[in-house]
Design a protein around this motif. Structure first.
Motif, PDB file in Angstrom:
ATOM      1  N   ALA A  47     -93.785  19.336 -67.608  1.00  0.00           N
ATOM      2  CA  ALA A  47     -93.210  18.070 -67.122  1.00  0.00           C
ATOM      3  C   ALA A  47     -91.778  18.203 -66.761  1.00  0.00           C
ATOM      4  CB  ALA A  47     -93.412  16.878 -68.156  1.00  0.00           C
ATOM      5  N   ALA A  48     -91.009  18.792 -67.534  1.00  0.00           N
ATOM      6  CA  ALA A  48     -89.339  19.014 -67.100  1.00  0.00           C
ATOM      7  C   ALA A  48     -89.168  19.554 -65.549  1.00  0.00           C
ATOM      8  CB  ALA A  48     -88.507  19.675 -67.929  1.00  0.00           C
ATOM      9  N   ARG A  49     -90.427  20.131 -65.212  1.00  0.00           N
ATOM     10  CA  ARG A  49     -90.255  20.736 -63.682  1.00  0.00           C
ATOM     11  C   ARG A  49     -90.540  19.725 -62.456  1.00  0.00           C
ATOM     12  NH1 ARG A  49     -91.987  25.458 -66.562  1.00  0.00           N
ATOM     13  NH2 ARG A  49     -94.210  25.066 -66.054  1.00  0.00           N
ATOM     14  N   THR A  50     -91.019  18.592 -63.095  1.00  0.00           N
ATOM     15  CA  THR A  50     -91.536  17.503 -61.892  1.00  0.00           C
ATOM     16  C   THR A  50     -90.378  16.497 -62.085  1.00  0.00           C
ATOM     17  OG1 THR A  50     -92.234  15.959 -63.819  1.00  0.00           O
ATOM     18  CG2 THR A  50     -93.694  17.771 -63.127  1.00  0.00           C
ATOM     19  N   PRO A  51     -90.524  15.727 -61.017  1.00  0.00           N
ATOM     20  CA  PRO A  51     -89.174  14.686 -60.588  1.00  0.00           C
ATOM     21  C   PRO A  51     -89.375  13.378 -61.473  1.00  0.00           C
ATOM     22  CG  PRO A  51     -90.821  14.607 -58.703  1.00  0.00           C
ATOM     23  CD  PRO A  51     -91.229  15.612 -59.753  1.00  0.00           C
ATOM     24  N   HIS A  52     -90.503  13.390 -62.410  1.00  0.00           N
ATOM     25  CA  HIS A  52     -90.980  11.987 -62.993  1.00  0.00           C
ATOM     26  C   HIS A  52     -90.284  12.000 -64.524  1.00  0.00           C
ATOM     27  CE1 HIS A  52     -94.708  12.526 -60.115  1.00  0.00           C
ATOM     28  NE2 HIS A  52     -93.853  11.690 -59.659  1.00  0.00           N
ATOM     29  N   GLY A  53     -90.668  10.885 -65.010  1.00  0.00           N
ATOM     30  CA  GLY A  53     -90.178  10.652 -66.431  1.00  0.00           C
ATOM     31  C   GLY A  53     -90.683   9.372 -66.821  1.00  0.00           C
ATOM     32  N   MET A  54     -89.694   8.598 -67.546  1.00  0.00           N
ATOM     33  CA  MET A  54     -90.213   7.286 -68.184  1.00  0.00           C
ATOM     34  C   MET A  54     -89.265   6.250 -68.128  1.00  0.00           C
ATOM     35  SD  MET A  54     -90.112   8.852 -71.982  1.00  0.00           S
ATOM     36  CE  MET A  54     -88.716   9.845 -72.538  1.00  0.00           C
ATOM     37  N   SER A  67     -85.701  11.207 -67.396  1.00  0.00           N
ATOM     38  CA  SER A  67     -86.485  12.169 -66.564  1.00  0.00           C
ATOM     39  C   SER A  67     -87.030  12.819 -67.931  1.00  0.00           C
ATOM     40  CB  SER A  67     -85.954  13.063 -65.681  1.00  0.00           C
ATOM     41  OG  SER A  67     -84.654  13.780 -66.392  1.00  0.00           O
ATOM     42  N   TYR A  68     -88.214  13.610 -67.563  1.00  0.00           N
ATOM     43  CA  TYR A  68     -88.672  14.543 -68.374  1.00  0.00           C
ATOM     44  C   TYR A  68     -87.676  15.811 -68.723  1.00  0.00           C
ATOM     45  CZ  TYR A  68     -93.151  12.176 -68.029  1.00  0.00           C
ATOM     46  OH  TYR A  68     -94.104  11.475 -68.211  1.00  0.00           O
ATOM     47  N   ALA A  69     -87.023  16.244 -67.515  1.00  0.00           N
ATOM     48  CA  ALA A  69     -85.795  17.287 -67.750  1.00  0.00           C
ATOM     49  C   ALA A  69     -84.833  16.848 -68.657  1.00  0.00           C
ATOM     50  CB  ALA A  69     -85.160  17.401 -66.391  1.00  0.00           C
ATOM     51  N   ALA A  70     -84.518  15.548 -68.688  1.00  0.00           N
ATOM     52  CA  ALA A  70     -83.194  14.857 -69.691  1.00  0.00           C
ATOM     53  C   ALA A  70     -83.998  14.991 -70.954  1.00  0.00           C
ATOM     54  CB  ALA A  70     -82.985  13.599 -69.114  1.00  0.00           C
ATOM     55  N   LEU A  71     -85.133  14.541 -71.052  1.00  0.00           N
ATOM     56  CA  LEU A  71     -85.823  14.496 -72.370  1.00  0.00           C
ATOM     57  C   LEU A  71     -85.818  15.894 -72.930  1.00  0.00           C
ATOM     58  CD1 LEU A  71     -87.288  12.953 -74.503  1.00  0.00           C
ATOM     59  CD2 LEU A  71     -89.632  13.069 -73.269  1.00  0.00           C
ATOM     60  N   HIS A  72     -86.295  16.712 -72.205  1.00  0.00           N
ATOM     61  CA  HIS A  72     -86.428  18.111 -72.810  1.00  0.00           C
ATOM     62  C   HIS A  72     -84.916  18.671 -73.219  1.00  0.00           C
ATOM     63  CE1 HIS A  72     -87.024  22.760 -72.138  1.00  0.00           C
ATOM     64  NE2 HIS A  72     -87.800  22.311 -72.981  1.00  0.00           N
ATOM     65  N   GLU A  73     -83.964  18.356 -72.364  1.00  0.00           N
ATOM     66  CA  GLU A  73     -82.525  18.685 -72.853  1.00  0.00           C
ATOM     67  C   GLU A  73     -81.926  18.135 -73.987  1.00  0.00           C
ATOM     68  OE1 GLU A  73     -79.163  21.042 -72.518  1.00  0.00           O
ATOM     69  OE2 GLU A  73     -81.002  21.224 -71.461  1.00  0.00           O
ATOM     70  N   ASP A  74     -82.380  16.790 -74.185  1.00  0.00           N
ATOM     71  CA  ASP A  74     -81.895  16.109 -75.336  1.00  0.00           C
ATOM     72  C   ASP A  74     -82.449  16.653 -76.733  1.00  0.00           C
ATOM     73  OD1 ASP A  74     -80.345  14.414 -73.611  1.00  0.00           O
ATOM     74  OD2 ASP A  74     -81.459  12.739 -73.581  1.00  0.00           O
ATOM     75  N   ALA A  75     -83.653  16.841 -76.453  1.00  0.00           N
ATOM     76  CA  ALA A  75     -84.538  17.515 -77.428  1.00  0.00           C
ATOM     77  C   ALA A  75     -83.874  18.815 -78.060  1.00  0.00           C
ATOM     78  CB  ALA A  75     -86.184  17.386 -77.428  1.00  0.00           C
ATOM     79  N   LEU A  76     -83.715  19.471 -76.969  1.00  0.00           N
ATOM     80  CA  LEU A  76     -82.963  20.656 -77.645  1.00  0.00           C
ATOM     81  C   LEU A  76     -81.840  20.570 -78.169  1.00  0.00           C
ATOM     82  CD1 LEU A  76     -84.014  22.878 -74.363  1.00  0.00           C
ATOM     83  CD2 LEU A  76     -85.187  23.106 -76.960  1.00  0.00           C
ATOM     84  N   ARG A  77     -81.043  19.836 -77.751  1.00  0.00           N
ATOM     85  CA  ARG A  77     -79.641  19.566 -78.505  1.00  0.00           C
ATOM     86  C   ARG A  77     -80.109  19.036 -80.043  1.00  0.00           C
ATOM     87  NH1 ARG A  77     -75.582  20.721 -75.065  1.00  0.00           N
ATOM     88  NH2 ARG A  77     -75.819  20.896 -72.792  1.00  0.00           N
ATOM     89  N   CYS A 244     -96.609  12.531 -65.353  1.00  0.00           N
ATOM     90  CA  CYS A 244     -96.816  11.455 -64.465  1.00  0.00           C
ATOM     91  C   CYS A 244     -95.649  10.479 -65.098  1.00  0.00           C
ATOM     92  CB  CYS A 244     -98.033  10.798 -64.432  1.00  0.00           C
ATOM     93  SG  CYS A 244     -98.456   9.877 -66.181  1.00  0.00           S
ATOM     94  N   HIS A 245     -95.663   9.372 -64.084  1.00  0.00           N
ATOM     95  CA  HIS A 245     -94.446   8.155 -64.477  1.00  0.00           C
ATOM     96  C   HIS A 245     -95.121   7.421 -65.581  1.00  0.00           C
ATOM     97  CE1 HIS A 245     -91.442   5.022 -63.756  1.00  0.00           C
ATOM     98  NE2 HIS A 245     -92.444   4.109 -63.774  1.00  0.00           N
ATOM     99  N   GLN A 246     -94.448   7.079 -66.714  1.00  0.00           N
ATOM    100  CA  GLN A 246     -94.847   6.179 -67.586  1.00  0.00           C
ATOM    101  C   GLN A 246     -93.719   5.219 -68.079  1.00  0.00           C
ATOM    102  OE1 GLN A 246     -94.446   8.297 -71.848  1.00  0.00           O
ATOM    103  NE2 GLN A 246     -94.646  10.083 -70.613  1.00  0.00           N
TER     104      GLN A 246
END
Length: 566
Positions: A47-54, A67-77, A244-246
């Motif tokens: 999902a992080a490779r898509t332009p979508h998020g929530m 974005s899913y990319a930001a969620l992924h990064e925040d979770a790793l930190r 997808c967008h949520q």
């Protein structure tokens, strides 16, 4: 027990669904096939490779995009901080926070680290923490709660405090490792948590996507709490799986004005959303009482509007469809459904059709999603003939194997041949499943049996009663009937707790309720009690808690007996 008339069932099964041989009450969903991704970390990375998020709407309706990319990064930190605190893979982590964004960060940090999160209600206070601790045994507590945790939970602090430790590498996890714990309650009342694996959660997401044609273009809206199985699994994880967008809106914010559900759906071009039946009733009431006067919505994009989580009422669904038809609501967009935490949420659904004539006693919930089978059995666990009411059982890819209780894993209840045993009664007719209600929710009236939700629906037809604020349960013995024919507290075969409309004298409303239940169901003794809205306790998704009011009734009865003896 009286079997319901199955002739109101309608067809509309998913392509490939099958019925058991010889007209037996067995339904099989189509084959599920291979999962595109089999662990939650892989789903988030994809999902992080898509332009979508929530988009998250808080208690004041203020939006926060992510974005899913930001969620992924925040979770790793956040995971780096958990690693620094020496929380090991496999640890059970209770998450209690009032901020949806923090809850999702914590959830994914745990998932990426191979830890097992258990989200609990923030407004549940310390009681929710005690329940969680009783289920998980030794564990960790993450969140902004101000309550002192039980000794078995080690406090980690607030989610926003998980910073300054860099970016962690995810731990390796397998598809059959535990991914999530979700609190439920056993028949004895001791807290336990459904233990779901990555494969079970993603099987459910993949199945519903196949059944309803959901993909990365889907735009979804959920306003049930994210700590609940419906919010975190049925919507959030499914939508991460889809990429997808949520949208997630604060539950109390929408409940304070149900028309906000429509506002957000239009503004965000939503096509997929859901709510329990009582929310449909609240929205219709708001429209009928003029709160939407002069307002209009374009609801033409809605195509998958799930109605589940409690009994689906035909009358309510018909009124909902009729009320929103002028706003472009597609007539076939409402989908009654069935599921439970043990099935990773909804796994059966249908397409609601507004039939002619009087409202049906029960609304079909449809056919199983891919990879799922259901059956209705007798007391000896043998499949019944179609049209006969019995106990509902389910099996398939999303079905949980274990509970966590007292810190130990125990198997879910299964039949001798491996089907999950539920507490629901149901029948199969017309190729569809119809769930009539819980076995422990039956009320006997003069030899006939009715479910509490049937009596509640009849009561809410009265103009003096507010919809979605009624609970019917079995009364005590009829020895307490007073001279006026109405029962004293706790007496009678049926007890009804309800909320009268503003301006209606409570005693007048109680008399109307007693008369309605007596005429409609033949009840000779009815205990009717008008309560204020705040006196009617609800679950996280807004269902009224019948068990609490039943306990109130028994307490009142015992108190009356003591007073009479004195």
């Amino acid at each position: 027990m009286n079997a319901p008339d199955p002739t109101g069932a309608h067809t509309g099964a998913h392509a490939g669904a099958g019925v058991g041989p010889g007209g037996l009450a067995v339904l099989h969903g189509p084959a599920l096939g291979a999962l595109p991704v089999d662990t939650l970390p892989r789903a988030l990375r994809r999902a992080a490779r898509t332009p979508h998020g929530m988009l998250l709407l808080d208690a004041q309706g203020r939006p926060a995009a992510r974005s899913y990319a930001a969620l992924h990064e925040d979770a790793l930190r956040a995971l780096a901080a958990l690693n620094a605190a020496e929380v090991p893979p496999g640890a059970r982590v209770v998450v209690q926070t009032e901020h949806s964004g923090d809850l999702l960060t914590a959830f994914w940090a745990c998932v990426l680290g191979g830890m097992v999160p258990l989200p609990v209600a923030h407004d549940g206070g310390r009681a929710a923490l005690v329940e969680a601790a009783d289920a998980v045994g030794q564990g960790w507590l993450l969140g902004d709660t101000v309550h002192e945790p039980p000794p078995s939970l080690r406090r980690l602090g607030p989610v926003h405090g998980l910073a300054g430790h860099g970016r962690a590498r995810p731990a390796p996890v397998s598809a059959d490792a535990l991914a999530l714990l979700s609190l439920t309650s056993g028949s004895g009342g001791r807290p336990k948590a459904v233990a779901l694996t990555h494969r079970q959660i993603l099987s459910r997401a993949h199945a519903t996507a196949l059944a309803r044609g959901l993909d990365s273009t889907t735009r979804s809206l959920n306003w049930m709490p994210l700590h609940h199985i419906s919010g975190i699994v049925m919507f959030h994880v499914r939508d991460v799986f889809l990429g997808c967008h949520q949208v997630h809106a604060d539950t109390a914010w929408v409940r304070a004005d149900p028309l906000r559900w429509l506002d957000v759906a239009e503004a965000e071009r939503i096509d997929t959303t859901w709510a329990p039946n009582h929310a449909f009733a609240l929205l219709v009431e708001a429209l009928e009482r003029g709160r939407g006067a002069g307002r209009s919505w374009d609801l033409s994009r809605l195509r998958y509007l799930m109605n589940g989580g409690q009994a689906v009422k035909d009358r309510t669904a018909r009124r909902f469809v009729a009320a929103l038809a002028p706003h472009g609501l597609p007539p076939a967009c409402v989908h009654p459904g069935w599921g439970m935490p043990e099935t990773a949420s909804g796994v059966v659904d249908s397409v609601f059709t507004c039939g002619e004539g009087p409202p049906r006693r029960h609304v079909p919930v449809g056919v199983p999603h891919p990879g799922v089978s259901v059956r209705v059995v007798d007391e000896d666990e043998r499949p019944l003939a179609a049209g006969t009411v019995g106990r509902l059982q389910v099996r398939g890819a999303p079905v949980a194997d274990t509970y966590l209780q007292g810190g130990s894993l125990s198997p879910v209840p299964r039949s001798g041949d491996g089907w999950l045993v539920t507490d629901d009664l149901a029948f199969v007719a017309g190729g569809e499943l119809t769930v009539t209600g819980r076995a422990d929710g039956l009320i006997e009236v003069d030899g006939a049996f009715f479910h509490g939700h049937e009596i509640e629906e009849a009561v809410e037809e009265l103009p003096c009663v507010r919809p979605s604020f009624t609970v019917a349960c079995a009364g005590a013995d009829s020895a307490g009937a007073d001279s006026a024919g109405a029962d004293s507290a706790g007496g009678g075969g049926v007890a009804v707790f309800f909320c009268p409309r503003p301006g209606v004298p409570p005693r007048q409303a109680e008399a109307a309720v007693r008369e309605q239940v007596g005429l409609r169901f033949g009840a000779g003794h009815v205990h009717a009690e008008a309560l204020a809205e705040h006196e009617l306790p609800r679950t996280a998704t807004g269902k009224l808690r019948r068990s609490v009011l039943t306990a109130r009734l028994l307490s009142a009865r015992e108190r009356g007996h003591r007073e009479r003896k004195a």
